[in-house]
Design an enzyme around this catalytic site. Sequence first.
Site, PDB file in Angstrom:
ATOM      1  N   ASP A 214      33.330  35.708  41.908  1.00 40.21           N
ATOM      2  CA  ASP A 214      34.130  34.493  41.764  1.00 40.21           C
ATOM      3  C   ASP A 214      35.621  34.728  41.998  1.00 40.21           C
ATOM      4  O   ASP A 214      36.437  33.829  41.782  1.00 40.21           O
ATOM      5  CB  ASP A 214      33.913  33.856  40.387  1.00 40.21           C
ATOM      6  CG  ASP A 214      34.371  34.752  39.247  1.00 40.21           C
ATOM      7  OD1 ASP A 214      34.255  35.979  39.373  1.00 40.21           O
ATOM      8  OD2 ASP A 214      34.845  34.224  38.217  1.00 40.21           O
TER       9      ASP A 214
ATOM     10  N   ARG B 282      26.106  31.997  30.507  1.00 41.39           N
ATOM     11  CA  ARG B 282      25.473  32.709  31.616  1.00 41.39           C
ATOM     12  C   ARG B 282      24.028  32.991  31.282  1.00 41.39           C
ATOM     13  O   ARG B 282      23.720  33.567  30.245  1.00 41.39           O
ATOM     14  CB  ARG B 282      26.195  34.025  31.910  1.00 41.39           C
ATOM     15  CG  ARG B 282      27.561  33.763  32.489  1.00 41.39           C
ATOM     16  CD  ARG B 282      28.268  35.035  32.891  1.00 41.39           C
ATOM     17  NE  ARG B 282      29.645  34.706  33.204  1.00 41.39           N
ATOM     18  CZ  ARG B 282      30.599  35.591  33.429  1.00 41.39           C
ATOM     19  NH1 ARG B 282      30.323  36.884  33.378  1.00 41.39           N
ATOM     20  NH2 ARG B 282      31.826  35.205  33.701  1.00 41.39           N
TER      21      ARG B 282
ATOM     22  N   ASP C  49      35.450  40.351  43.021  1.00 37.32           N
ATOM     23  CA  ASP C  49      34.082  40.089  42.548  1.00 37.32           C
ATOM     24  C   ASP C  49      33.559  38.735  43.042  1.00 37.32           C
ATOM     25  O   ASP C  49      34.209  38.047  43.837  1.00 37.32           O
ATOM     26  CB  ASP C  49      34.007  40.189  41.011  1.00 37.32           C
ATOM     27  CG  ASP C  49      34.713  39.040  40.303  1.00 37.32           C
ATOM     28  OD1 ASP C  49      35.636  38.467  40.904  1.00 37.32           O
ATOM     29  OD2 ASP C  49      34.338  38.721  39.164  1.00 37.32           O
TER      30      ASP C  49
ATOM     31  N   ASP D 191      37.967  36.643  40.566  1.00 37.38           N
ATOM     32  CA  ASP D 191      39.005  36.901  39.561  1.00 37.38           C
ATOM     33  C   ASP D 191      39.203  38.384  39.269  1.00 37.38           C
ATOM     34  O   ASP D 191      40.190  38.768  38.660  1.00 37.38           O
ATOM     35  CB  ASP D 191      38.762  36.090  38.267  1.00 37.38           C
ATOM     36  CG  ASP D 191      37.412  36.350  37.643  1.00 37.38           C
ATOM     37  OD1 ASP D 191      36.614  37.116  38.220  1.00 37.38           O
ATOM     38  OD2 ASP D 191      37.135  35.774  36.568  1.00 37.38           O
ATOM     39  N   ARG D 192      38.283  39.239  39.716  1.00 32.97           N
ATOM     40  CA  ARG D 192      38.458  40.685  39.495  1.00 32.97           C
ATOM     41  C   ARG D 192      38.972  41.363  40.762  1.00 32.97           C
ATOM     42  O   ARG D 192      38.811  40.829  41.860  1.00 32.97           O
ATOM     43  CB  ARG D 192      37.127  41.337  39.125  1.00 32.97           C
ATOM     44  CG  ARG D 192      36.562  40.836  37.845  1.00 32.97           C
ATOM     45  CD  ARG D 192      35.338  41.638  37.464  1.00 32.97           C
ATOM     46  NE  ARG D 192      34.872  41.173  36.169  1.00 32.97           N
ATOM     47  CZ  ARG D 192      34.117  41.880  35.357  1.00 32.97           C
ATOM     48  NH1 ARG D 192      33.712  43.093  35.707  1.00 32.97           N
ATOM     49  NH2 ARG D 192      33.746  41.391  34.198  1.00 32.97           N
TER      50      ARG D 192
ATOM     51  N   SER E  21      38.506  45.821  32.641  1.00 33.93           N
ATOM     52  CA  SER E  21      37.332  45.432  33.417  1.00 33.93           C
ATOM     53  C   SER E  21      37.717  44.855  34.780  1.00 33.93           C
ATOM     54  O   SER E  21      37.111  43.907  35.237  1.00 33.93           O
ATOM     55  CB  SER E  21      36.544  44.399  32.624  1.00 33.93           C
ATOM     56  OG  SER E  21      37.399  43.320  32.246  1.00 33.93           O
TER      57      SER E  21
ATOM     58  N   SER F 285      30.208  35.116  37.712  1.00 34.43           N
ATOM     59  CA  SER F 285      31.153  36.172  38.070  1.00 34.43           C
ATOM     60  C   SER F 285      30.525  37.297  38.891  1.00 34.43           C
ATOM     61  O   SER F 285      30.010  37.063  39.966  1.00 34.43           O
ATOM     62  CB  SER F 285      31.797  36.704  36.799  1.00 34.43           C
ATOM     63  OG  SER F 285      32.810  37.602  37.114  1.00 34.43           O
ATOM     64  N   HIS F 286      30.521  38.485  38.318  1.00 32.15           N
ATOM     65  CA  HIS F 286      30.042  39.684  39.031  1.00 32.15           C
ATOM     66  C   HIS F 286      28.540  39.888  38.863  1.00 32.15           C
ATOM     67  O   HIS F 286      27.997  40.853  39.389  1.00 32.15           O
ATOM     68  CB  HIS F 286      30.797  40.894  38.476  1.00 32.15           C
ATOM     69  CG  HIS F 286      30.694  40.949  36.992  1.00 32.15           C
ATOM     70  ND1 HIS F 286      31.390  40.071  36.186  1.00 32.15           N
ATOM     71  CD2 HIS F 286      29.939  41.698  36.175  1.00 32.15           C
ATOM     72  CE1 HIS F 286      31.077  40.291  34.922  1.00 32.15           C
ATOM     73  NE2 HIS F 286      30.199  41.273  34.883  1.00 32.15           N
TER      74      HIS F 286
ATOM     75  N   LYS G  60      42.436  35.376  35.452  1.00 32.40           N
ATOM     76  CA  LYS G  60      42.789  36.579  36.177  1.00 32.40           C
ATOM     77  C   LYS G  60      42.581  36.311  37.661  1.00 32.40           C
ATOM     78  O   LYS G  60      41.871  35.384  38.031  1.00 32.40           O
ATOM     79  CB  LYS G  60      41.971  37.773  35.694  1.00 32.40           C
ATOM     80  CG  LYS G  60      40.459  37.610  35.690  1.00 32.40           C
ATOM     81  CD  LYS G  60      39.826  38.780  34.956  1.00 32.40           C
ATOM     82  CE  LYS G  60      38.318  38.793  35.039  1.00 32.40           C
ATOM     83  NZ  LYS G  60      37.666  38.006  33.983  1.00 32.40           N
TER      84      LYS G  60
ATOM     85  N   GLU H 285      43.027  43.430  31.950  1.00 30.00           N
ATOM     86  CA  GLU H 285      41.887  43.973  31.217  1.00 30.00           C
ATOM     87  C   GLU H 285      41.366  45.185  31.982  1.00 30.00           C
ATOM     88  O   GLU H 285      41.435  45.228  33.214  1.00 30.00           O
ATOM     89  CB  GLU H 285      40.775  42.938  31.108  1.00 30.00           C
ATOM     90  CG  GLU H 285      41.120  41.739  30.274  1.00 30.00           C
ATOM     91  CD  GLU H 285      39.883  40.895  29.973  1.00 30.00           C
ATOM     92  OE1 GLU H 285      39.265  41.114  28.925  1.00 30.00           O
ATOM     93  OE2 GLU H 285      39.534  40.037  30.800  1.00 30.00           O
TER      94      GLU H 285
ATOM     95  N   THR I  22      38.790  40.987  24.012  1.00 27.24           N
ATOM     96  CA  THR I  22      38.267  40.947  25.370  1.00 27.24           C
ATOM     97  C   THR I  22      38.010  39.502  25.811  1.00 27.24           C
ATOM     98  O   THR I  22      37.406  38.725  25.083  1.00 27.24           O
ATOM     99  CB  THR I  22      36.949  41.754  25.415  1.00 27.24           C
ATOM    100  OG1 THR I  22      37.270  43.111  25.146  1.00 27.24           O
ATOM    101  CG2 THR I  22      36.280  41.633  26.773  1.00 27.24           C
TER     102      THR I  22
HETATM  103  C1  VG1 Z   1      33.380  41.279  30.607  1.00 22.50           C
HETATM  104  C2  VG1 Z   1      34.633  42.102  30.547  1.00 22.50           C
HETATM  105  C3  VG1 Z   1      35.795  41.237  30.108  1.00 22.50           C
HETATM  106  C4  VG1 Z   1      35.938  40.049  31.055  1.00 22.50           C
HETATM  107  C5  VG1 Z   1      34.629  39.300  31.118  1.00 22.50           C
HETATM  108  C6  VG1 Z   1      34.645  38.168  32.117  1.00 22.50           C
HETATM  109  O1  VG1 Z   1      33.060  40.783  29.324  1.00 22.50           O
HETATM  110  O2  VG1 Z   1      34.469  43.195  29.685  1.00 22.50           O
HETATM  111  O3  VG1 Z   1      36.964  42.021  30.079  1.00 22.50           O
HETATM  112  O4  VG1 Z   1      36.947  39.183  30.617  1.00 22.50           O
HETATM  113  O5  VG1 Z   1      33.572  40.183  31.486  1.00 22.50           O
HETATM  114  O6  VG1 Z   1      34.963  38.623  33.400  1.00 22.50           O
HETATM  115  P1  VG1 Z   1      31.968  41.468  28.376  1.00 22.50           P
HETATM  116  O7  VG1 Z   1      31.893  40.583  27.176  1.00 22.50           O
HETATM  117  O8  VG1 Z   1      30.701  41.540  29.177  1.00 22.50           O
HETATM  118  O9  VG1 Z   1      32.478  42.841  28.087  1.00 22.50           O
HETATM  119  V1  VG1 Z   1      34.356  37.839  34.756  1.00 22.50           V
HETATM  120  O10 VG1 Z   1      34.996  38.441  36.083  1.00 22.50           O
HETATM  121  O11 VG1 Z   1      32.778  37.928  34.351  1.00 22.50           O
HETATM  122  O12 VG1 Z   1      34.750  36.173  34.541  1.00 22.50           O
HETATM  123 CO    CO Z   2      34.688  37.300  37.739  1.00 19.37          CO
END
Ligand code: VG1
Ligand code: CO
Length: 549
Positions: A279, A23, A277, A281-282, A366, A112-113, A377, A364, A345
């Site tokens: 994409d 990213r 979110d 998955d959240r 998150s 993602s988000h 997810k 998770e 994580t």
């Molecule tokens: C974060 C979350 C983690 C999740 C990841 C991807 O990672 O804490 O639990 O799996 O995002 O989610 P980090 O390393 O920033 O804490 V998503 O929806 O971005 O694919």
């Molecule tokens: Co996501």
Amino acid sequence: MVSVRTVQTAPFDGQKPGTSGLRKRVKVFQTPHYTENFIQSIFAAVPKPRTLVVGGDGRYLMTDVIQKIIRIGAANGVTHFIVGRNGILSTPAASCVIRKRAADGGIILTASHNPGGPQNDFGIKYNMSNGGPAPESVTDGIYKASLELKEYKEAEVSPVDLAALGIQKFDGFAVEIIDSVTDYVELTKEIFDFELIRKFRQQTPEFTLLFDGLNGVTGPYARRILVDELGFPESSLEQCTPLEDFGGGHPDPNLTYAHKLVERVAGEKISFGAASDGDGDRNMVLSHDWFVTPSDSVALIAHHAECIPYFKNKGVHGLARSMPTSCAIDRVAAAKGLQCYEVPTGWKFFGNLMDANKLSICGEESFGTGSDHIREKDGIWAIVAWLNIIAHQSQQKAKLVDVKHLMLDFFKTYGRNYFTRYDYEDVDSAGASKMMEQLRALKKQALESSDFGGFKVSHVDDFEYTDPIDASVTSKQGVRVIFADSSRIIFRLSGTGSQGATVRIYIERYDDKDVELDAQVALRPLVLAALEISKLEQFTGRKVPTVIT
Ligand code: VG1
Ligand code: CO
């Protein structure tokens, strides 16, 4: 065979996939050769895919990158590309399509988000033939390849029409454009009791629902499932048009960024509010009188799993959570005599357990919840799981069993694991690293002799995980300070940011008597202890977190 040209290039620094893919700012991906290099590095490192699924969350730059993937992929031996229409595939839908169509892998384009648009973020992630994110052994290989890359290959073809459903044939390969939603909806219908939910909705007009897609990718999925299949009115959907820049917002379903939803749910006394979110998955679930933490959500779903046909038929083989996620699900596992795994994580750590049939439901903190129906997810899955449970409980009790009552009942059985997470975004990387170094050096004895509002420290470590299936070891996954009363404080740095560092502090305390306190009040003494132990302000200069969830 289509003609292939070889382009000379030089390696870029920092093409190291994080928690979930590479990213970076869009501008970085627009650097000449940057994106091509990374795509070529993927093909250099993964088992040669012949059938490849490609899609993403619709953010800015996505369709350009899809054309690049097709050109470079075709030159690297891909013979069949399966692409979501206009490039759209939510992350869970991509996982579903890889599995259903027995593809060799997939490339998912999302950050993602993280916000999208020319000034914001883009991301590229590789998923394996099981539909799950590449494990670290593979992402390490991609990174290594990126450091040695001298050239990439691309097929000389004109851009593919991403809007036209059906197969487009080229010399030596084909591109199949599929409907973005159908495979996923079919799978969802096999998992849940749609008939029960429909009946519940008809018989319970006082039950109101509002879903906020945050202008991410889930809008079309939500419409097909919630409106077309389950019969909720169109007015139950908000911000359900996928936009390149998510309407300028932060497509992250939490109380801070999904504030429109939170305000409407409270103001209009809505029974069930949900969001997903960028994409897809959240997920977040709430009602006008209750906010469900993701840690509680997965535990509740696990507790009630048997009313969901998929689990009723297949059984529940095991549960799991990421290390910082609260231990509520551990209590459910203990009560049901199931194994509960604790992984680092990132969703990629659940895949091996699922493939080995040892894990059925996991989550998770998150806002990630899911099961072994796919290997990502799944936001919509979690939301429909809640509807299935609410419908079933309401039928059993012959009255509406709402979100708050489900949670209070759950706490009556198990007690409550209060949980909160403090995020400090975009802090100076050097300061954040120093803070973590200092935490890694902490000793239990030294902590025990200090006083943290009466909390006695029983264990301190930097979390290390040995995968029970392939024995791979992942270390330095977060510093845990565990107290004698089972309360926990965890410190780690984010692996998904595109700029600076993000410090995350996770705080948890168990209470089996007072279960209706405000979480921030219940956890305040531990928050203060966390700030004292980490010397966060001294290292980062930050007084207040950017986001509290
Ligand atoms: C974060 C979350 C983690 C999740 C990841 C991807 O990672 O804490 O639990 O799996 O995002 O989610 P980090 O390393 O920033 O804490 V998503 O929806 O971005 O694919
Ligand atoms: Co996501």
